[in-house]
Design a protein around this motif. Structure first.
Motif, PDB file in Angstrom:
ATOM      1  N   SER A 172       0.818  -1.219   0.000  1.00 37.11           N
ATOM      2  CA  SER A 172       0.000   0.000   0.000  1.00 37.11           C
ATOM      3  C   SER A 172       0.851   1.268   0.000  1.00 37.11           C
ATOM      4  N   PHE A 173       2.155   1.123   0.230  1.00 39.46           N
ATOM      5  CA  PHE A 173       3.034   2.294   0.314  1.00 39.46           C
ATOM      6  C   PHE A 173       3.406   2.792  -1.086  1.00 39.46           C
ATOM      7  N   ARG A 174       3.547   4.095  -1.221  1.00 42.99           N
ATOM      8  CA  ARG A 174       3.831   4.696  -2.534  1.00 42.99           C
ATOM      9  C   ARG A 174       5.082   4.115  -3.185  1.00 42.99           C
ATOM     10  N   GLU A 175       6.110   3.843  -2.366  1.00 35.24           N
ATOM     11  CA  GLU A 175       7.364   3.304  -2.918  1.00 35.24           C
ATOM     12  C   GLU A 175       7.152   1.936  -3.583  1.00 35.24           C
ATOM     13  N   ILE A 180      -0.932   3.723  -2.722  1.00 30.09           N
ATOM     14  CA  ILE A 180      -1.432   5.108  -2.711  1.00 30.09           C
ATOM     15  C   ILE A 180      -1.115   5.864  -1.428  1.00 30.09           C
ATOM     16  N   TRP A 181      -0.529   5.189  -0.443  1.00 32.34           N
ATOM     17  CA  TRP A 181      -0.338   5.824   0.867  1.00 32.34           C
ATOM     18  C   TRP A 181       1.141   6.028   1.194  1.00 32.34           C
ATOM     19  N   PRO A 182       1.437   7.033   2.006  1.00 34.11           N
ATOM     20  CA  PRO A 182       2.795   7.120   2.560  1.00 34.11           C
ATOM     21  C   PRO A 182       3.014   5.964   3.538  1.00 34.11           C
ATOM     22  N   GLY A 204       4.289   1.247  -5.158  1.00 35.53           N
ATOM     23  CA  GLY A 204       3.218   1.425  -6.134  1.00 35.53           C
ATOM     24  C   GLY A 204       1.841   1.627  -5.526  1.00 35.53           C
TER      25      GLY A 204
END
Length: 196
Positions: A69-72, A76-78, A74
């Motif tokens: 789920s983290f942006r790194e 959408i969340w930090p 792919g």
């Protein structure tokens, strides 16, 4: 919205607190506006349930550092609520009793889980102790609360949505209101604890 009195709580009721963790509070890495406002309200509910010997469950995001789920990765969340970090701790001041059951979710890198029931034993635990009705509050209305309520209804539980103990992310303005309407349309009953 229905006001209910603590005396209306009964055997078969359980309190489910969703993701009231530091990273979701103001100043956290994925802050929910006024997220800290749910803490004193939830403490009232906790007190009433605990006093009556009714079970309390608290879900938490417990992510690995490379969670999908983290942006790194792919998503959408930090990064937020990484297992074992300060941001993943429950909110300061949340008075969970020693008997509260912690339910960790989204614990593997490749799978997200907004619902407290998703790949956890929450449903089995609730059924095992004869729970018929869950009172659900926490963060955030439009994501983890919404999905937890959906799954609770699908599992056959009656659901009371604690309207005074939820707050929304509102990525799009009005997401929280839309989520509340959806939960009600699915059968959740919006309630708040009456004044003593």
């Amino acid at each position: 919205m229905i006001e209910f009195e603590p005396g209306q709580l009964q055997e078969g009721d359980a309190l489910v607190i969703v993701d009231v963790q530091k990273d979701f509070l103001p100043g956290g890495s994925l802050a929910v506006s006024e997220g800290d406002a749910v803490v004193p309200v939830l403490n009232r509910y906790i007190g009433e349930f605990h006093q009556r010997g009714l079970p309390v469950y608290a879900t938490r995001d417990w992510h690995p550092p490379d969670h999908c789920s983290f942006r790194e990765q792919g998503g959408i969340w930090p990064p937020h609520c990484i297992a074992g970090t300060e941001g993943a701790e429950y909110a300061p001041g949340l008075r969970l009793p020693a008997t509260a059951v912690t339910i960790s979710k989204a614990t593997t890198p490749e799978k997200d889980a907004y619902s407290g029931f998703d790949d956890t034993d929450l449903a089995a635990r609730l059924h095992a102790v004869g729970v018929k009705r869950v009172f659900v509050g926490g963060l955030a209305t439009d994501y983890c609360v919404l999905n937890t309520v959906r799954d609770a209804l699908n599992e056959g539980f009656g659901v009371m949505l604690l309207r005074d103990a939820v707050r929304a992310v509102d990525v799009q303005p009005g997401d929280g209101d839309r989520a509340e309407r959806e939960m009600e349309s699915l059968g959740a009953r919006p309630v708040k604890l009456g004044a003593r």
